[in-house]
Design a protein around this motif. Structure first.
Motif, PDB file in Angstrom:
ATOM      1  N   TRP A  84     -31.975 -14.520  30.835  1.00 52.39           N
ATOM      2  CA  TRP A  84     -32.636 -13.697  29.819  1.00 52.39           C
ATOM      3  C   TRP A  84     -32.111 -13.960  28.415  1.00 52.39           C
ATOM      4  CZ3 TRP A  84     -28.812 -11.099  27.479  1.00 52.39           C
ATOM      5  CH2 TRP A  84     -27.641 -10.870  28.229  1.00 52.39           C
ATOM      6  N   GLY A  85     -30.970 -14.688  28.334  1.00 50.60           N
ATOM      7  CA  GLY A  85     -30.444 -14.927  26.987  1.00 50.60           C
ATOM      8  C   GLY A  85     -28.960 -15.244  26.996  1.00 50.60           C
ATOM      9  N   ILE A  86     -28.305 -14.871  25.888  1.00 53.01           N
ATOM     10  CA  ILE A  86     -26.895 -15.195  25.736  1.00 53.01           C
ATOM     11  C   ILE A  86     -26.074 -13.935  25.931  1.00 53.01           C
ATOM     12  CG2 ILE A  86     -25.147 -16.085  24.156  1.00 53.01           C
ATOM     13  CD1 ILE A  86     -27.518 -17.190  22.451  1.00 53.01           C
ATOM     14  N   GLU A  87     -25.045 -14.031  26.686  1.00 55.37           N
ATOM     15  CA  GLU A  87     -24.160 -12.881  26.777  1.00 55.37           C
ATOM     16  C   GLU A  87     -22.808 -13.249  26.178  1.00 55.37           C
ATOM     17  OE1 GLU A  87     -23.501 -11.227  30.625  1.00 55.37           O
ATOM     18  OE2 GLU A  87     -22.921  -9.290  29.758  1.00 55.37           O
ATOM     19  N   ILE A  88     -22.485 -12.576  25.091  1.00 55.89           N
ATOM     20  CA  ILE A  88     -21.164 -12.785  24.495  1.00 55.89           C
ATOM     21  C   ILE A  88     -20.280 -11.666  25.015  1.00 55.89           C
ATOM     22  CG2 ILE A  88     -19.830 -12.952  22.363  1.00 55.89           C
ATOM     23  CD1 ILE A  88     -22.465 -13.667  20.958  1.00 55.89           C
ATOM     24  N   THR A  89     -19.304 -12.015  25.807  1.00 58.42           N
ATOM     25  CA  THR A  89     -18.526 -10.953  26.434  1.00 58.42           C
ATOM     26  C   THR A  89     -17.097 -11.423  26.650  1.00 58.42           C
ATOM     27  OG1 THR A  89     -18.429  -9.530  28.376  1.00 58.42           O
ATOM     28  CG2 THR A  89     -19.301 -11.720  28.709  1.00 58.42           C
ATOM     29  N   ARG A  90     -16.306 -10.623  27.300  1.00 55.97           N
ATOM     30  CA  ARG A  90     -14.973 -11.037  27.700  1.00 55.97           C
ATOM     31  C   ARG A  90     -15.038 -11.495  29.135  1.00 55.97           C
ATOM     32  NH1 ARG A  90     -12.301 -11.033  23.118  1.00 55.97           N
ATOM     33  NH2 ARG A  90     -12.143  -9.058  22.016  1.00 55.97           N
ATOM     34  N   ILE A 124     -29.235 -11.660  22.757  1.00 55.30           N
ATOM     35  CA  ILE A 124     -27.780 -11.649  22.766  1.00 55.30           C
ATOM     36  C   ILE A 124     -27.293 -10.294  23.212  1.00 55.30           C
ATOM     37  CG2 ILE A 124     -25.705 -11.658  21.326  1.00 55.30           C
ATOM     38  CD1 ILE A 124     -26.830 -13.676  19.628  1.00 55.30           C
ATOM     39  N   SER A 125     -26.351 -10.290  24.105  1.00 55.36           N
ATOM     40  CA  SER A 125     -25.718  -9.036  24.446  1.00 55.36           C
ATOM     41  C   SER A 125     -24.234  -9.196  24.186  1.00 55.36           C
ATOM     42  CB  SER A 125     -25.980  -8.726  25.920  1.00 55.36           C
ATOM     43  OG  SER A 125     -24.929  -7.932  26.423  1.00 55.36           O
ATOM     44  N   SER A 126     -23.727  -8.361  23.337  1.00 50.66           N
ATOM     45  CA  SER A 126     -22.298  -8.478  23.063  1.00 50.66           C
ATOM     46  C   SER A 126     -21.566  -7.270  23.574  1.00 50.66           C
ATOM     47  CB  SER A 126     -22.045  -8.647  21.575  1.00 50.66           C
ATOM     48  OG  SER A 126     -20.652  -8.733  21.385  1.00 50.66           O
ATOM     49  N   GLY A 127     -20.771  -7.489  24.575  1.00 52.35           N
ATOM     50  CA  GLY A 127     -19.951  -6.406  25.096  1.00 52.35           C
ATOM     51  C   GLY A 127     -18.621  -6.325  24.379  1.00 52.35           C
ATOM     52  N   VAL A 128     -18.432  -7.217  23.427  1.00 49.99           N
ATOM     53  CA  VAL A 128     -17.141  -7.280  22.758  1.00 49.99           C
ATOM     54  C   VAL A 128     -17.254  -6.656  21.373  1.00 49.99           C
ATOM     55  CG1 VAL A 128     -15.204  -8.759  22.220  1.00 49.99           C
ATOM     56  CG2 VAL A 128     -16.827  -9.463  23.945  1.00 49.99           C
ATOM     57  N   GLN A 147     -15.356  -8.130  18.337  1.00 53.28           N
ATOM     58  CA  GLN A 147     -15.696  -9.488  17.938  1.00 53.28           C
ATOM     59  C   GLN A 147     -16.206  -9.481  16.500  1.00 53.28           C
ATOM     60  OE1 GLN A 147     -14.973 -11.745  20.136  1.00 53.28           O
ATOM     61  NE2 GLN A 147     -15.426 -13.295  18.609  1.00 53.28           N
ATOM     62  N   TYR A 177     -18.670  -6.303  15.384  1.00 55.06           N
ATOM     63  CA  TYR A 177     -19.910  -5.735  15.911  1.00 55.06           C
ATOM     64  C   TYR A 177     -19.820  -4.210  15.890  1.00 55.06           C
ATOM     65  CZ  TYR A 177     -21.804 -10.236  17.361  1.00 55.06           C
ATOM     66  OH  TYR A 177     -22.338 -11.485  17.352  1.00 55.06           O
TER      67      TYR A 177
END
Lengths: 772, 241
Positions: A114-120, B106-110, B113, B122
């Motif tokens: 579904w896209g990009i996940e920027i995470t830890r 985009i999903s940013s769980g951080v 960041q 964010y």
């Protein structure tokens, strides 16, 4: 000479006051003396490889990277991950720490359908606690080069927590605080501290420890020897005081000229105690032997005889140390050479001014100065009866055998010379159980080594060609079996390209790179990989072998790629510890040769001048050159490698050991004039000078042997080898040299009986004897 | 004696209680001042200043509807022209890179960041009200400013607390300090507010990262409020135009 001696006696109170004043001054300077534990700062700026390594390490922060390794049976457990988080949090809360990278604090950019996940990688507030979650994490870690072998070891038993610090932060203080704070967490896993800042903190402790531990030992050892030699309080105290003052002066001089105490120069006190006390011993010995009732006269007579030999002993020793300046690769060794030479000079000056001044100044109170004579004779009688008399008997009976015995010994040891190993690996400077070495061993075993390798690219960092070249270089590097990881901005761009759905590769269009760059900008990792102006970037890697040949092969291998691909648009350079070690390794042999050659030439000139004959100068070097041959053979057979410190043994041994030969030759010439008979002359020489030589050998060797207690392996070896050389050159001066002298004089006297020989013949004969 | 102590304690508790209440109200008022417009649009100049004083400038246009719909389109430098982000409710965010010609969600769980090279994370950019994000305590007053301590409600926040100074009369923030989980002051924000029509607008926000000595200046200009922006403006299709 006598006039100077009288002046010294007259001005004794002036001298004493001046020495005390100067000592107080230097004593205050001493408080300014700082410890420099930064081994990097010792790499020479005139070596381009070393300079580039220092610059790149600084610019991209690689040299400031500290690591904490956590070892257990399996790191993919909830409680282990919690401990990683604990360490990570501890690091983050320490002022001066800029970034922390660990399992619980590392970016994970995932391309999902579904896209990009920027995470830890791990959500630090929701640490995996079910088997499924932990298995999934394990899978994810081992799927990416960024993690596998980089922060988690291939066998999943060890994980790294990596931190960097700010430019202006005190890296050692931070390292210390980190160690203390993490140790106090009392984690059940094994914790190791690695990386340069940690090593520097360790080294700083070692420097202190060496000083605190070794000085009392050397004082005790020398005091013991002095007791057996003189059996008087004065005989113990004076040499120790004079060398102690020389040490204060030499070390006090360091901060004045902006020098700092290093892991090598912290041993200057030990060496100066060993070398410097000998000069005072000579002076006191001579005063004791001068049978004058009036102390003043005794001192003047003694001084006018002994000042010159002591000066010569000092100057030759200084030459040995000064030869480091031309021979040593590391700056800290050069500094060590310079200040030890200066200290030696101070010790000499003090022994011929301060010592006699003090002896006379104190003599007023001393009623019967020599009550210990009988005892002394007893102790030296042992030497005369059981050592010296047999030596001089054998000398005349079996002159040729002695020569042959030495030649055989030398021939045997020459075999060992070809077995000498060279070692440039700084890890091996630490003892096996030293925490720094243990940590580095863990790094080596679990993460393919911690020796940094940087490949520097100059050019437009956003151009597809440069980035592609970086990727190509990384593939090429990884073909070497000692390279396991490599990362660069090109990797990040490739990954982002993948996330955009176009595969793990560098885009062909610059516009795409620029826009992917936009996403990476401001990430902590960027400053470790490219500069601000985007015209310089590096591949960061690690090399896993400390073997000189592996390192040289690697450097050649990379240089080949560079030669083929470097051009005006994008220049490539290789640096890192392997490159520096390869240079250091090459320089070791050169150092050995140049340092030895310089010392030898200078000594030949000086000894030639002293003895007023070039041929006698040559004779004088025979024992010490033989000793050096044996020394190298010993190193070969025992596996003590040639390293930054042991490379200097030969010159030091030369400088100190030559004194024994000078004593023998001077005394022998003197005695020949008196007795006109070889046998008588040699007997007197051996019996009288022999004693002094043996005592001197014992005290200097014992002093150097104290270095066996040093924390640094090279210094332990240095001490052992110098001590060995002292025994060798002492033995040579008492057996080999007299044998050569006897043979040379026998032939000469025979010829003189038949025809009148020009003086030059003497030299030729000497050569023949040496060759035979 | 005991009674006096009890009295004292209860007074202290009462004072603290009223202060807490005050803080909650202040936060509400701040939200009213900052988030009351129906929509807004304008231009943004982002100046990045590194520790050597070197500047990088970016320009963008933006449109916003309510609190939770925002479109951001970079216009300068040329290499970033057209890069756009679309933020929608429930943490949904799209990114468009013109050179690739496609958008990605985009999903940013951080939260901690940093956003695209700026000193804003964010979390700082989150379109959430003060009341939603923080629990406040009024610490006191400094001249015409109220000093508040704000504790993030989310445990995932990168901060342990914020100290913010608020204009007493108009309830807009003037100055904020950010503290990390170790209690170290890590960032400072300074705000310049200007009234445009009936709304207070944060004309300049200057955020400095104290550890890195890096500053971001966010300058807003050509701002228009309540122009009647349509929901159609905030779609993926629009993002690509």
């Amino acid at each position: 000479m006598e006039k100077i001696a009288e002046l010294i006696i007259k001005g004794r109170w002036g001298i004493i006051v001046a020495v005390v004043a100067v000592t107080v001054f230097f004593g205050f300077q001493l408080t300014e003396l700082k410890i420099n534990a930064d081994i990097m700062s010792s790499l020479p700026d005139d070596d381009p490889a070393a300079l580039l390594y220092k610059d790149i390490g600084k610019e991209f922060g690689g040299n400031d990277m500290g690591m904490i390794a956590l070892e257990t049976d399996n790191i993919f457990k909830t409680e282990v991950l919690q401990h990683v988080k604990q360490i990570t949090d501890t690091l983050r809360s320490i002022p001066g720490v800029s970034t922390v990278t660990s399992l619980t604090d590392i970016l994970d950019i995932r391309g999902e359908e579904w896209g990009i996940e920027i995470t830890r990688l791990i959500d630090e507030y929701d640490i995996p606690d079910t088997k499924e979650e932990l298995d999934k994490l394990r899978e994810r870690v081992f799927a990416k080069d960024m993690y596998r072998g980089a922060i988690v070891s291939e066998d999943a038993t060890t994980t790294l927590i990596i931190y960097t610090t700010f430019d202006d932060a005190d890296k050692q203080d931070i390292a210390k605080e980190i160690k203390e704070n993490i140790t106090s967490l009392n984690l059940p896993e094994k914790v190791y501290f690695a990386g340069l800042p940690m090593m520097m903190n360790d080294v700083s402790d070692l420097i202190r420890l060496d000083i605190i531990k070794l000085i009392p030992i050397v004082v005790l050892v020398i005091a013991t020897i002095l007791w057996f030699s003189f059996r008087s309080v004065r005989g113990i105290v004076l040499p120790l005081i004079t060398s102690g003052i020389a040490i204060i002066w030499a070390l006090g001089l360091m901060p004045l000229f902006g020098y700092e105490l290093t892991i090598i120069s912290n041993n200057i006190p030990i060496i100066l105690f060993a070398v410097g006390s000998a000069y005072t011993i000579h002076v006191i010995n001579r005063i004791n032997y001068t049978f004058e009732r009036d102390k003043r006269k005794a001192v003047i007579t003694a001084l006018s005889y002994i000042a010159v030999p002591v000066f010569l002993a000092a100057i030759t020793t200084m030459i040995g140390f000064v030869s480091f300046i031309f021979g040593a690769y590391l700056l800290m060794i050069k500094d060590f050479g310079v200040f030890t030479a200066i200290g030696t000079f101070f010790a000499f000056i003090l022994s011929v001014t301060f010592t006699p001044a003090l002896v006379v100044a104190l003599s007023g109170k001393e009623k019967s100065p020599k009550t210990h004579d009988n005892e002394e004779n007893l102790s030296t009688d042992f030497l005369s009866k059981h050592v010296l008399t047999p030596i001089q008997r054998v000398l005349f009976k079996h002159t040729n055998y002695i020569l042959v015995a030495w030649i055989i010994l030398i021939l045997i040891t020459i075999g060992g010379i070809f077995m000498i190993k060279r070692s440039v690996n700084m890890q091996k400077y630490f003892k096996k159980n030293n925490p720094t070495r243990v940590a580095e061993d863990v790094m080596q075993r679990k993460f393919g080594g911690s020796q940094p390798v940087y490949i520097v690219f100059y050019g437009d960092m956003q151009s597809p060609e440069v980035l592609q070249l970086m990727i190509d270089m990384e593939h090429y590097m990884k073909k070497n079996r000692f390279v396991t990881t490599a990362k660069s901005v090109a990797d990040l761009i490739s990954q982002m390209n993948d996330v955009m759905g176009e595969g793990v590769k560098v885009p062909k269009e610059k516009a795409k790179i620029e826009q992917l760059w936009f996403l990476l900008e401001g990430q902590d990792i960027m400053t470790q990989l490219v500069n601000d102006d985007l015209d310089k970037g590096i591949i960061q890697s690690r090399f896993g072998s400390y073997d000189s040949k592996d390192m040289a092969d690697f450097v050649n291998y990379i240089d080949k790629f560079i030669a083929e691909h470097s051009n005006a648009d994008h220049r490539i350079e290789l640096t890192g510890l392997p490159s520096v070690y390869v240079r250091m390794d090459k320089s070791l042999f050169d150092s050995q040769m140049s340092s030895l050659a310089i010392a030898l030439v200078l000594l030949l000139v000086i000894v030639g001048l002293i003895l007023r004959s070039f041929s006698r100068g040559l004779y004088a070097t025979i024992p010490i050159i033989s000793t050096i041959a044996i020394l190298f053979g010993f190193m070969g057979y025992t596996g003590i490698s040639l390293d930054v410190a042991t490379v200097l043994v030969a010159s030091v041994a030369l400088g100190i050991g030559i004194d024994y030969s000078i004593h023998i030759i001077t005394h022998f010439n003197h005695a020949m004039n008196k007795h006109k008979d070889i046998k008588e002359a040699m007997k007197e020489t051996i019996m009288m000078s022999g004693k002094a030589i043996i005592i001197n050998v014992l005290s200097v060797a014992a002093g150097f042997l104290v270095l066996l207690f040093s924390q640094m392996v090279p210094l332990q070896n240095f001490g052992l080898l110098v001590a060995l050389s002292m025994f060798g050159s002492g033995a040579g001066a008492l057996t080999l040299l007299p044998a050569v002298l006897i043979l040379a004089n026998r032939k000469e006297s025979k010829k003189q009986n038949t025809i009148h020989q020009p003086l030059k013949r003497e030299k030729n004969e000497a050569h023949k004897i040496i060759v035979n | 004696m005991k009674r006096i102590k009890l009295l004292l304690i209860s007074t202290v508790l009462m004072v603290q209680g009223t202060m807490a209440q005050d803080a909650g109200e202040i936060l509400k008022k701040m939200d009213e001042v900052l988030y009351s417009s129906k929509d807004m649009m304008g231009k943004n100049r982002i100046v990045l200043i590194d520790k050597n004083g070197k500047e990088k400038i970016r320009e963008a246009i933006f449109k916003q509807k309510g609190n939770d719909k925002r479109l951001f389109r970079f216009t300068k430098p040329a290499s970033q022209d057209g890069i756009s982000t679309l933020s929608l409710p429930n943490d949904v965010m799209y990114l468009y890179l013109p050179s690739f010609g496609k958008e990605r969600r985009i999903s940013s769980g951080v939260k901690s960041q940093k956003f695209a090279g700026t000193d804003f994370t964010y979390e700082d950019m989150e379109a959430k009200t003060f009341v939603e994000k923080y629990t406040g305590t009024l610490l006191g007053e400094e001249g015409d400013l109220l000093v508040l301590e704000l504790i993030p409600k989310s445990p995932k926040s990168g901060y342990s607390k914020l100290i913010t100074k608020v204009n007493k009369e108009h309830y807009y923030p003037v100055y904020t300090e950010y503290y990390d989980k170790g209690g170290n002051k890590i960032k400072i924000a300074k705000y310049t507010f200007k009234k445009i029509g009936k709304y207070w607008n944060s004309e300049v926000i200057e955020m400095t990262d104290l550890k890195k000595n890096h500053t971001t200046k966010m300058i807003m200009y050509d701002v228009k409020y309540d122009t009647g922006l349509n929901d159609d403006e905030f779609t993926v299709r629009k993002l690509k135009q």
